[in-house]
Design an enzyme around this catalytic site. Structure first.
Site, short mmCIF file in Angstrom:
data_model
loop_
_atom_site.label_atom_id
_atom_site.label_comp_id
_atom_site.label_asym_id
_atom_site.label_seq_id
_atom_site.Cartn_x
_atom_site.Cartn_y
_atom_site.Cartn_z
N HIS A 184 0.81 -1.21 0.00
CA HIS A 184 0.00 0.00 0.00
C HIS A 184 0.85 1.26 0.00
O HIS A 184 1.90 1.33 0.63
CB HIS A 184 -0.92 0.00 1.22
CG HIS A 184 -0.16 -0.04 2.53
ND1 HIS A 184 0.23 1.09 3.20
CD2 HIS A 184 0.26 -1.09 3.28
CE1 HIS A 184 0.86 0.75 4.32
NE2 HIS A 184 0.90 -0.57 4.38
N ASP A 185 0.39 2.25 -0.74
CA ASP A 185 0.94 3.61 -0.73
C ASP A 185 2.35 3.71 -1.28
O ASP A 185 3.01 4.74 -1.09
CB ASP A 185 0.90 4.20 0.69
CG ASP A 185 -0.49 4.14 1.31
OD1 ASP A 185 -1.39 4.82 0.79
OD2 ASP A 185 -0.68 3.39 2.29
N GLY A 202 5.04 -1.01 2.83
CA GLY A 202 4.22 0.17 2.60
C GLY A 202 5.02 1.46 2.54
O GLY A 202 6.04 1.62 3.19
#
Length: 328
Positions: A184-185, A202
């Site tokens: 994520h991200d 992340g």
């Protein structure tokens, strides 16, 4: 071959007459009026595929057996969905994309997955699904944006952002080899090569033209600079400067990525300048008690005094080390 088999199946079953296919992204809903003119361009959907009537299909789309396409999906022109692949949720697939057997793109959760043009999503890859971040709250919107000309190989996983204010972003022309993970991200630039089992936690940032060997791990929030190289099996827990080569558990600087610089067309003068900067910053033999900022300033001063270069070139040499946290 898949398209021709699908065409034969459709001609026998008459399945095309009941399909919901729209011309480009036209708002016309052809499935609601069987008397309307069907799209004449060659869009083939296998009779065993499940395509929601509200899905938007471009021209020349080929959908193989046992595929599913959700209600909020938009598929661009000339895309190919191979057998058993699935496009779900609010997902937009650009033109000329290929989704191979067993791959899953998108998820039925709030947010959106956008895939650019001419991407290949490999066998059983999972792209645009919910993140594994425990801070993610069900119901929050989450996003993934993928550029164009990427090759995402088999069994790779790329997750959406963990909150609505962020996005997972992948640029253009990246090769993401088998069983890689992008969490994520993450923010991935252009023209990177991630060898098999490269695992990015992340919020990792990877600039452009970086190269990882196989089975490396990058800790969350790390920053990987352009034209850098990470050796196989590395565990990276701190930032990697531009142009550098790192390896080991925990990864340490091993010098300039000389082969990578040569392959990407850096001049001998530029390489000599980078070597001088590297030696001054990381291999200094003098007793200068100053910190990193002092050594950076000294390197810039040396370039201005000893090499006839444009100011922009000096700035590039200096900026290549501006986020150095990884110590030799």
């Amino acid at each position: 071959m898949l398209a021709s088999r699908a065409l034969r199946a459709l001609s026998v079953s008459g399945g095309l007459s009941s399909l919901a296919v729209r011309r480009g992204f036209s708002p016309r809903r052809l499935h609601r009026d069987c008397s309307e003119k069907r799209v004449e361009e060659s869009s083939f959907i296998h009779p065993t595929a499940v395509v929601h009537p509200d899905a938007v299909l471009g021209q020349g789309v080929s959908i193989g057996p046992f595929c599913t396409v959700g209600s909020a999906v938009k598929i661009g022109n000339a895309c190919q969905l191979h057998a058993g692949s699935h496009i779900m949720g609010n997902t937009e697939l650009g033109e000329d994309c290929t989704v191979l057997n067993g791959a899953i793109v998108g998820a039925d959760i709030p947010g959106r997955t956008i895939i650019g043009n001419n991407n290949v999503i490999g066998h059983h890859a999972v792209v645009g699904v919910k993140s594994q971040d425990l801070k993610y709250k069900p119901g929050d919107e989450c996003f993934l944006h993928v550029g164009s000309d990427n090759d995402i190989r088999e069994y790779s996983s790329i997750h959406r952002s963990s909150k609505s204010s962020e996005s997972t972003v992948i640029g253009d022309n990246n090769l993401i080899m088998g069983s890689c993970h992008i969490a994520h991200d993450c923010k991935i630039g252009n023209n990177n090569i991630f060898a098999n089992n490269t695992l990015l936690a992340g919020h990792v940032v990877v600039e452009d033209y970086a190269h990882t060997a196989g089975a490396i791990v990058v800790h969350q929030f790390c920053h990987i600079g352009s034209y850098s190289f990470a050796g196989g099996g590395s565990v990276i827990t701190q930032d990697v400067p531009k142009y550098m080569m790192v390896s080991g558990d925990r990864a340490e600087l091993r010098g300039l990525n000389l082969e990578g610089l040569r392959r990407h067309g850096f001049s001998s003068m530029e390489v000599r300048g980078m070597r001088r900067a590297y030696q001054k910053i990381f291999m200094s033999s003098d007793m200068n008690p100053g910190g990193l900022d002092d050594r950076l300033a000294e390197v810039v001063w040396w370039f201005k005094q000893n090499i006839t270069m444009m100011d922009s070139s000096v700035a590039i040499i200096s900026s290549s080390f501006k986020f150095v946290v990884l110590h030799h």
